[in-house]
Design a protein around this motif. Structure first.
Motif, PDB file in Angstrom:
ATOM      1  N   ILE A  13       0.877  -1.175   0.000  1.00 20.66           N
ATOM      2  CA  ILE A  13       0.000   0.000   0.000  1.00 20.66           C
ATOM      3  C   ILE A  13       0.907   1.216   0.000  1.00 20.66           C
ATOM      4  O   ILE A  13       1.771   1.357   0.870  1.00 20.66           O
ATOM      5  CB  ILE A  13      -0.920   0.014   1.233  1.00 20.66           C
ATOM      6  CG1 ILE A  13      -1.812  -1.215   1.238  1.00 20.66           C
ATOM      7  CG2 ILE A  13      -1.764   1.290   1.236  1.00 20.66           C
ATOM      8  CD1 ILE A  13      -2.641  -1.356   2.481  1.00 20.66           C
ATOM      9  N   GLN A  14       0.704   2.098  -0.981  1.00 19.56           N
ATOM     10  CA  GLN A  14       1.567   3.253  -1.127  1.00 19.56           C
ATOM     11  C   GLN A  14       0.734   4.536  -1.222  1.00 19.56           C
ATOM     12  O   GLN A  14      -0.052   4.682  -2.153  1.00 19.56           O
ATOM     13  CB  GLN A  14       2.441   3.113  -2.378  1.00 19.56           C
ATOM     14  CG  GLN A  14       3.360   4.270  -2.623  1.00 19.56           C
ATOM     15  CD  GLN A  14       4.399   4.423  -1.531  1.00 19.56           C
ATOM     16  OE1 GLN A  14       4.999   3.459  -1.079  1.00 19.56           O
ATOM     17  NE2 GLN A  14       4.610   5.647  -1.082  1.00 19.56           N
ATOM     18  N   PRO A  15       0.896   5.458  -0.267  1.00 20.09           N
ATOM     19  CA  PRO A  15       0.215   6.746  -0.396  1.00 20.09           C
ATOM     20  C   PRO A  15       0.770   7.517  -1.601  1.00 20.09           C
ATOM     21  O   PRO A  15       1.983   7.564  -1.811  1.00 20.09           O
ATOM     22  CB  PRO A  15       0.552   7.476   0.904  1.00 20.09           C
ATOM     23  CG  PRO A  15       1.024   6.420   1.849  1.00 20.09           C
ATOM     24  CD  PRO A  15       1.602   5.332   0.997  1.00 20.09           C
ATOM     25  N   ILE A  16      -0.121   8.092  -2.390  1.00 18.21           N
ATOM     26  CA  ILE A  16       0.331   8.883  -3.541  1.00 18.21           C
ATOM     27  C   ILE A  16      -0.035  10.358  -3.399  1.00 18.21           C
ATOM     28  O   ILE A  16       0.464  11.194  -4.136  1.00 18.21           O
ATOM     29  CB  ILE A  16      -0.215   8.320  -4.869  1.00 18.21           C
ATOM     30  CG1 ILE A  16      -1.737   8.267  -4.861  1.00 18.21           C
ATOM     31  CG2 ILE A  16       0.375   6.962  -5.160  1.00 18.21           C
ATOM     32  CD1 ILE A  16      -2.346   7.922  -6.211  1.00 18.21           C
ATOM     33  N   GLN A  26      -7.142  16.314   5.966  1.00 20.16           N
ATOM     34  CA  GLN A  26      -6.047  15.349   6.098  1.00 20.16           C
ATOM     35  C   GLN A  26      -6.333  14.076   5.309  1.00 20.16           C
ATOM     36  O   GLN A  26      -6.155  12.971   5.808  1.00 20.16           O
ATOM     37  CB  GLN A  26      -5.813  15.028   7.569  1.00 20.16           C
ATOM     38  CG  GLN A  26      -5.397  16.230   8.363  1.00 20.16           C
ATOM     39  CD  GLN A  26      -5.225  15.913   9.835  1.00 20.16           C
ATOM     40  OE1 GLN A  26      -5.450  14.800  10.282  1.00 20.16           O
ATOM     41  NE2 GLN A  26      -4.812  16.909  10.595  1.00 20.16           N
ATOM     42  N   SER A  27      -6.743  14.217   4.081  1.00 19.17           N
ATOM     43  CA  SER A  27      -7.061  13.065   3.240  1.00 19.17           C
ATOM     44  C   SER A  27      -5.801  12.372   2.749  1.00 19.17           C
ATOM     45  O   SER A  27      -4.744  12.987   2.619  1.00 19.17           O
ATOM     46  CB  SER A  27      -7.862  13.514   2.013  1.00 19.17           C
ATOM     47  OG  SER A  27      -9.085  14.052   2.406  1.00 19.17           O
ATOM     48  N   VAL A  28      -5.962  11.087   2.452  1.00 17.81           N
ATOM     49  CA  VAL A  28      -4.859  10.310   1.874  1.00 17.81           C
ATOM     50  C   VAL A  28      -5.424   9.476   0.725  1.00 17.81           C
ATOM     51  O   VAL A  28      -6.437   8.795   0.878  1.00 17.81           O
ATOM     52  CB  VAL A  28      -4.212   9.377   2.926  1.00 17.81           C
ATOM     53  CG1 VAL A  28      -3.100   8.561   2.291  1.00 17.81           C
ATOM     54  CG2 VAL A  28      -3.705  10.153   4.118  1.00 17.81           C
ATOM     55  N   LEU A  29      -4.781   9.531  -0.412  1.00 19.02           N
ATOM     56  CA  LEU A  29      -5.121   8.702  -1.568  1.00 19.02           C
ATOM     57  C   LEU A  29      -4.010   7.663  -1.705  1.00 19.02           C
ATOM     58  O   LEU A  29      -2.829   8.009  -1.706  1.00 19.02           O
ATOM     59  CB  LEU A  29      -5.221   9.558  -2.830  1.00 19.02           C
ATOM     60  CG  LEU A  29      -5.728   8.883  -4.084  1.00 19.02           C
ATOM     61  CD1 LEU A  29      -7.186   8.437  -3.895  1.00 19.02           C
ATOM     62  CD2 LEU A  29      -5.625   9.821  -5.262  1.00 19.02           C
ATOM     63  N   GLN A  30      -4.393   6.375  -1.803  1.00 21.79           N
ATOM     64  CA  GLN A  30      -3.400   5.300  -1.796  1.00 21.79           C
ATOM     65  C   GLN A  30      -3.613   4.347  -2.964  1.00 21.79           C
ATOM     66  O   GLN A  30      -4.755   4.093  -3.363  1.00 21.79           O
ATOM     67  CB  GLN A  30      -3.497   4.485  -0.507  1.00 21.79           C
ATOM     68  CG  GLN A  30      -3.277   5.270   0.740  1.00 21.79           C
ATOM     69  CD  GLN A  30      -3.572   4.471   1.981  1.00 21.79           C
ATOM     70  OE1 GLN A  30      -4.529   3.721   2.045  1.00 21.79           O
ATOM     71  NE2 GLN A  30      -2.738   4.637   2.999  1.00 21.79           N
ATOM     72  N   LEU A  31      -2.527   3.809  -3.471  1.00 21.21           N
ATOM     73  CA  LEU A  31      -2.564   2.704  -4.421  1.00 21.21           C
ATOM     74  C   LEU A  31      -2.207   1.433  -3.672  1.00 21.21           C
ATOM     75  O   LEU A  31      -1.378   1.454  -2.755  1.00 21.21           O
ATOM     76  CB  LEU A  31      -1.567   2.915  -5.561  1.00 21.21           C
ATOM     77  CG  LEU A  31      -1.886   4.033  -6.538  1.00 21.21           C
ATOM     78  CD1 LEU A  31      -0.786   4.121  -7.587  1.00 21.21           C
ATOM     79  CD2 LEU A  31      -3.229   3.823  -7.195  1.00 21.21           C
ATOM     80  N   SER A  59      -3.521 -15.097  -7.700  1.00 19.54           N
ATOM     81  CA  SER A  59      -4.344 -13.933  -8.036  1.00 19.54           C
ATOM     82  C   SER A  59      -3.527 -12.658  -7.874  1.00 19.54           C
ATOM     83  O   SER A  59      -2.552 -12.611  -7.139  1.00 19.54           O
ATOM     84  CB  SER A  59      -5.612 -13.870  -7.172  1.00 19.54           C
ATOM     85  OG  SER A  59      -5.329 -13.401  -5.891  1.00 19.54           O
ATOM     86  N   ILE A  60      -3.971 -11.641  -8.602  1.00 17.97           N
ATOM     87  CA  ILE A  60      -3.378 -10.308  -8.508  1.00 17.97           C
ATOM     88  C   ILE A  60      -4.540  -9.333  -8.340  1.00 17.97           C
ATOM     89  O   ILE A  60      -5.578  -9.463  -8.999  1.00 17.97           O
ATOM     90  CB  ILE A  60      -2.513  -9.990  -9.747  1.00 17.97           C
ATOM     91  CG1 ILE A  60      -1.861  -8.632  -9.595  1.00 17.97           C
ATOM     92  CG2 ILE A  60      -3.305 -10.090 -11.035  1.00 17.97           C
ATOM     93  CD1 ILE A  60      -0.766  -8.357 -10.608  1.00 17.97           C
ATOM     94  N   MET A  61      -4.372  -8.384  -7.407  1.00 18.45           N
ATOM     95  CA  MET A  61      -5.463  -7.478  -7.092  1.00 18.45           C
ATOM     96  C   MET A  61      -4.941  -6.053  -6.900  1.00 18.45           C
ATOM     97  O   MET A  61      -4.485  -5.701  -5.812  1.00 18.45           O
ATOM     98  CB  MET A  61      -6.175  -7.962  -5.828  1.00 18.45           C
ATOM     99  CG  MET A  61      -7.460  -7.260  -5.559  1.00 18.45           C
ATOM    100  SD  MET A  61      -8.471  -8.240  -4.443  1.00 18.45           S
ATOM    101  CE  MET A  61      -8.446  -7.234  -3.012  1.00 18.45           C
ATOM    102  N   PRO A  62      -4.981  -5.222  -7.951  1.00 16.63           N
ATOM    103  CA  PRO A  62      -4.633  -3.810  -7.790  1.00 16.63           C
ATOM    104  C   PRO A  62      -5.851  -3.039  -7.284  1.00 16.63           C
ATOM    105  O   PRO A  62      -6.993  -3.433  -7.530  1.00 16.63           O
ATOM    106  CB  PRO A  62      -4.247  -3.377  -9.203  1.00 16.63           C
ATOM    107  CG  PRO A  62      -5.033  -4.282 -10.093  1.00 16.63           C
ATOM    108  CD  PRO A  62      -5.182  -5.580  -9.350  1.00 16.63           C
ATOM    109  N   GLY A  63      -5.596  -1.945  -6.583  1.00 19.21           N
ATOM    110  CA  GLY A  63      -6.709  -1.157  -6.078  1.00 19.21           C
ATOM    111  C   GLY A  63      -6.297   0.258  -5.728  1.00 19.21           C
ATOM    112  O   GLY A  63      -5.119   0.619  -5.759  1.00 19.21           O
ATOM    113  N   ILE A  64      -7.304   1.047  -5.393  1.00 19.99           N
ATOM    114  CA  ILE A  64      -7.100   2.424  -4.973  1.00 19.99           C
ATOM    115  C   ILE A  64      -7.993   2.662  -3.764  1.00 19.99           C
ATOM    116  O   ILE A  64      -9.094   2.108  -3.678  1.00 19.99           O
ATOM    117  CB  ILE A  64      -7.377   3.414  -6.126  1.00 19.99           C
ATOM    118  CG1 ILE A  64      -6.935   4.816  -5.740  1.00 19.99           C
ATOM    119  CG2 ILE A  64      -8.833   3.365  -6.559  1.00 19.99           C
ATOM    120  CD1 ILE A  64      -6.849   5.767  -6.925  1.00 19.99           C
ATOM    121  N   SER A  65      -7.504   3.450  -2.822  1.00 17.29           N
ATOM    122  CA  SER A  65      -8.320   3.760  -1.646  1.00 17.29           C
ATOM    123  C   SER A  65      -8.199   5.235  -1.306  1.00 17.29           C
ATOM    124  O   SER A  65      -7.165   5.871  -1.553  1.00 17.29           O
ATOM    125  CB  SER A  65      -7.926   2.894  -0.452  1.00 17.29           C
ATOM    126  OG  SER A  65      -6.616   3.167  -0.049  1.00 17.29           O
TER     127      SER A  65
END
Length: 105
Positions: A13-16, A26-31, A59-65
């Motif tokens: 999980i990487q904050p972008i 104080q929002s955070v968008l993460q990949l 399995s592989i599971m990309p996502g955004i949060s």
């Protein structure tokens, strides 16, 4: 899980972006990326020829949060999964989207 099972799960999980977004200060968008592999027979069948492999899944599971604060998360992800049967016939593919909201009190 059966005794002769190998399971590997890796996640990243990487904050972008950190800062104000959608009026939240104080929002955070993460990949995110999750990789899974399960071999139900640790790569070989002991009762058969050692070259027989099967009963495995990956399995592989990309996502955004998006986290508007530290106790709430909104996620979207896509999962692609492939399963092989006992004789390693052509695998069955499964794929789909997941959307979720979590909040902690």
């Amino acid at each position: 899980m059966k005794p002769n099972t190998k399971k590997v799960i890796k996640g990243l999980i990487q904050p972008i972006y950190r800062g104000e977004m959608l009026n939240w200060k104080q929002s955070v968008l993460q990949l995110a990326l999750r990789l899974e592999y399960v071999d139900w027979n640790i790569g070989r069948m002991t009762n058969y020829d050692n070259t027989i492999k099967g009963e495995e899944m990956w399995s592989i599971m990309p996502g955004i949060s998006y986290r508007p604060n530290d106790k709430t998360v909104i996620r979207a992800s896509y999962r692609f999964r492939r399963d092989y049967d006992f004789l390693r016939n052509p695998g069955e593919n499964t794929a789909g989207f997941t959307i979720g909201i979590s909040s902690y009190f």
